[in-house]
Motif scaffolding. Structure first.
Motif, PDB file in Angstrom:
ATOM      1  N   HIS A  62       0.831  -1.195   0.000  1.00  0.00           N
ATOM      2  CA  HIS A  62       0.000   0.000   0.000  1.00  0.00           C
ATOM      3  C   HIS A  62       0.873   1.256   0.000  1.00  0.00           C
ATOM      4  O   HIS A  62       1.615   1.499   0.944  1.00  0.00           O
ATOM      5  N   TRP A  63       0.783   2.046  -1.068  1.00  0.00           N
ATOM      6  CA  TRP A  63       1.453   3.336  -1.112  1.00  0.00           C
ATOM      7  C   TRP A  63       0.771   4.238  -2.135  1.00  0.00           C
ATOM      8  O   TRP A  63       0.014   3.776  -2.986  1.00  0.00           O
ATOM      9  N   SER A  64       1.033   5.531  -2.028  1.00  0.00           N
ATOM     10  CA  SER A  64       0.463   6.512  -2.946  1.00  0.00           C
ATOM     11  C   SER A  64       1.555   7.512  -3.291  1.00  0.00           C
ATOM     12  O   SER A  64       2.223   8.041  -2.398  1.00  0.00           O
ATOM     13  N   ALA A  65       1.749   7.787  -4.591  1.00  0.00           N
ATOM     14  CA  ALA A  65       2.864   8.628  -5.026  1.00  0.00           C
ATOM     15  C   ALA A  65       2.434   9.530  -6.176  1.00  0.00           C
ATOM     16  O   ALA A  65       2.322   9.076  -7.317  1.00  0.00           O
ATOM     17  N   PRO A  66       2.185  10.827  -5.907  1.00  0.00           N
ATOM     18  CA  PRO A  66       1.895  11.755  -7.000  1.00  0.00           C
ATOM     19  C   PRO A  66       3.194  12.103  -7.741  1.00  0.00           C
ATOM     20  O   PRO A  66       4.219  12.378  -7.103  1.00  0.00           O
ATOM     21  N   SER A 194     -12.529  -1.295  -4.921  1.00  0.00           N
ATOM     22  CA  SER A 194     -12.479  -0.992  -3.490  1.00  0.00           C
ATOM     23  C   SER A 194     -12.178   0.487  -3.323  1.00  0.00           C
ATOM     24  O   SER A 194     -11.105   0.960  -3.707  1.00  0.00           O
ATOM     25  N   LEU A 195     -13.141   1.228  -2.756  1.00  0.00           N
ATOM     26  CA  LEU A 195     -12.989   2.670  -2.595  1.00  0.00           C
ATOM     27  C   LEU A 195     -12.790   3.072  -1.143  1.00  0.00           C
ATOM     28  O   LEU A 195     -12.906   4.242  -0.792  1.00  0.00           O
ATOM     29  N   ARG A 196     -12.486   2.098  -0.311  1.00  0.00           N
ATOM     30  CA  ARG A 196     -12.214   2.426   1.086  1.00  0.00           C
ATOM     31  C   ARG A 196     -10.815   3.006   1.221  1.00  0.00           C
ATOM     32  O   ARG A 196      -9.874   2.571   0.556  1.00  0.00           O
ATOM     33  N   ALA A 197     -10.678   3.995   2.078  1.00  0.00           N
ATOM     34  CA  ALA A 197      -9.356   4.571   2.328  1.00  0.00           C
ATOM     35  C   ALA A 197      -8.453   3.518   2.967  1.00  0.00           C
ATOM     36  O   ALA A 197      -8.902   2.698   3.767  1.00  0.00           O
ATOM     37  N   ARG A 198      -7.161   3.525   2.597  1.00  0.00           N
ATOM     38  CA  ARG A 198      -6.192   2.603   3.191  1.00  0.00           C
ATOM     39  C   ARG A 198      -5.634   3.240   4.451  1.00  0.00           C
ATOM     40  O   ARG A 198      -5.000   4.287   4.381  1.00  0.00           O
ATOM     41  N   GLN A 199      -5.886   2.643   5.589  1.00  0.00           N
ATOM     42  CA  GLN A 199      -5.459   3.192   6.866  1.00  0.00           C
ATOM     43  C   GLN A 199      -4.663   2.166   7.662  1.00  0.00           C
ATOM     44  O   GLN A 199      -4.797   0.964   7.459  1.00  0.00           O
ATOM     45  N   VAL A 209      -3.156   6.445   4.031  1.00  0.00           N
ATOM     46  CA  VAL A 209      -2.126   6.506   2.997  1.00  0.00           C
ATOM     47  C   VAL A 209      -2.501   7.557   1.951  1.00  0.00           C
ATOM     48  O   VAL A 209      -3.612   7.578   1.435  1.00  0.00           O
ATOM     49  N   GLY A 210      -1.561   8.459   1.660  1.00  0.00           N
ATOM     50  CA  GLY A 210      -1.771   9.508   0.663  1.00  0.00           C
ATOM     51  C   GLY A 210      -2.343  10.795   1.219  1.00  0.00           C
ATOM     52  O   GLY A 210      -2.317  11.820   0.536  1.00  0.00           O
ATOM     53  N   ALA A 211      -2.863  10.773   2.445  1.00  0.00           N
ATOM     54  CA  ALA A 211      -3.471  11.966   3.022  1.00  0.00           C
ATOM     55  C   ALA A 211      -2.403  12.930   3.544  1.00  0.00           C
ATOM     56  O   ALA A 211      -1.263  12.552   3.803  1.00  0.00           O
ATOM     57  N   VAL A 212      -2.802  14.205   3.694  1.00  0.00           N
ATOM     58  CA  VAL A 212      -1.908  15.244   4.187  1.00  0.00           C
ATOM     59  C   VAL A 212      -2.364  15.663   5.582  1.00  0.00           C
ATOM     60  O   VAL A 212      -3.563  15.853   5.827  1.00  0.00           O
ATOM     61  N   TYR A 213      -1.413  15.806   6.498  1.00  0.00           N
ATOM     62  CA  TYR A 213      -1.684  16.154   7.885  1.00  0.00           C
ATOM     63  C   TYR A 213      -0.880  17.398   8.269  1.00  0.00           C
ATOM     64  O   TYR A 213       0.186  17.662   7.708  1.00  0.00           O
ATOM     65  N   PRO A 224       3.118   8.527   2.991  1.00  0.00           N
ATOM     66  CA  PRO A 224       3.319   7.991   1.645  1.00  0.00           C
ATOM     67  C   PRO A 224       2.962   6.529   1.472  1.00  0.00           C
ATOM     68  O   PRO A 224       2.672   6.088   0.361  1.00  0.00           O
ATOM     69  N   ALA A 225       3.007   5.739   2.551  1.00  0.00           N
ATOM     70  CA  ALA A 225       2.834   4.295   2.386  1.00  0.00           C
ATOM     71  C   ALA A 225       2.412   3.655   3.698  1.00  0.00           C
ATOM     72  O   ALA A 225       2.632   4.202   4.783  1.00  0.00           O
ATOM     73  N   MET A 226       1.784   2.481   3.590  1.00  0.00           N
ATOM     74  CA  MET A 226       1.445   1.684   4.763  1.00  0.00           C
ATOM     75  C   MET A 226       2.664   0.838   5.131  1.00  0.00           C
ATOM     76  O   MET A 226       3.187   0.111   4.285  1.00  0.00           O
TER      77      MET A 226
END
Length: 262
Positions: A62-66, A194-199, A209-213, A224-226
């Motif tokens: 699990h990761w997200s990378a723009p 699957s549209l659930r957020a990865r947490q 994952v991918g959210a900004v805090y 960036p990643a689980m």
């Protein structure tokens, strides 16, 4: 790390890269998001009024990378001479990046940590909610859709009655009608997605994952990643510096993190 055919990866890039934002506020939205889950690699991109998401099956984490559109175009060209490509989300020289490799050839694409969060799952969940009336899905061909591109610089699409799918107008001097393909479709438009957020939980608190805090000092951090079992969770500063730090260190220095709204 996972392997994917260059053809499949090129196909994903081609399907979404035409959806690009424009205007004064476009810079921080000018990205293509590579979003990986255990079973899928998704590519997502959005223009001012469209959202496109394409996917291919992989065995990943699990990761997200723009990444910037320019880097996505460069990757597309590099893939032309490849067959099978290994994809790895990593920290390269202290900065988060996506590494694409085939044999001894490799390409490192920097992650745009200062981009706005493209919450494509939330956007699709909202868009898929039916209106007060329920209509069956309408089947069209891509070639038929292209027929309307010369109707005018701006077109309007209207709900139609009878067997027509919709009406098209382009100013006061053009009107047309589109009929659907025979048969149509049935069921849920997002079945199988699957549209659930990865947490994941860190010290009892959920992180997406991918959210900004934001921390107590106002500094912004992206998750960036689980983390894999036994690995330490990290956060990346959501600015051009792209500082990578253990999440525990970020919390110790900056206090509790507050997730920013989409």
């Amino acid at each position: 790390m996972f392997a994917v055919t260059a053809h499949d990866l090129c196909d994903l890039v081609d399907k979404v890269i035409v959806h690009r934002p424009y205007g004064p506020a476009a810079d921080r939205r000018d990205v293509v998001v590579f979003d990986c889950t255990r079973g899928w690699l998704h590519l997502a991109a959005a223009s001012n009024r469209t959202l496109a998401v394409a996917r291919t099956a992989v065995t990943g984490s699990h990761w997200s990378a723009p990444v910037s559109y320019d880097d996505a175009y460069a990757l597309r060209g590099w893939l032309e001479s490849c067959e099978w490509v290994h994809v790895e989300h990593c920290v390269d020289g202290g900065y988060p990046s996506l590494r694409f490799s085939e044999g001894t050839a490799n390409l490192a694409v920097p992650v745009r940590t200062d981009s706005l969060n493209l919450a494509w799952r939330a956007l699709l969940r909202t868009a898929s909610r039916p209106a007060s009336y329920v209509r069956q899905p309408i089947g069209l061909s891509s070639a038929e859709m292209a027929l309307w591109q010369d109707a005018g610089p701006e077109i309007e699409v209207w709900h139609a009655g009878g067997r027509a799918a919709f009406l098209i107008t382009a100013g006061p001097d053009f009107v047309g009608a589109q009929w659907p393909l025979p048969g149509g479709g049935n069921g849920d438009a997002l079945a199988g997605w699957s549209l659930r957020a990865r947490q994941f939980l860190h010290e009892g608190m959920p992180y997406e994952v991918g959210a900004v805090y934001a921390d107590a000092r106002g500094m912004l951090w992206r998750i960036p990643a689980m983390p894999a079992p036994g690995e330490e969770a990290v956060a990346v500063s959501a600015d051009p510096a792209s500082v990578v730090m253990p999440l525990a260190t970020v919390l110790r220095i900056g206090g509790r993190l507050l997730k920013l709204p989409v």
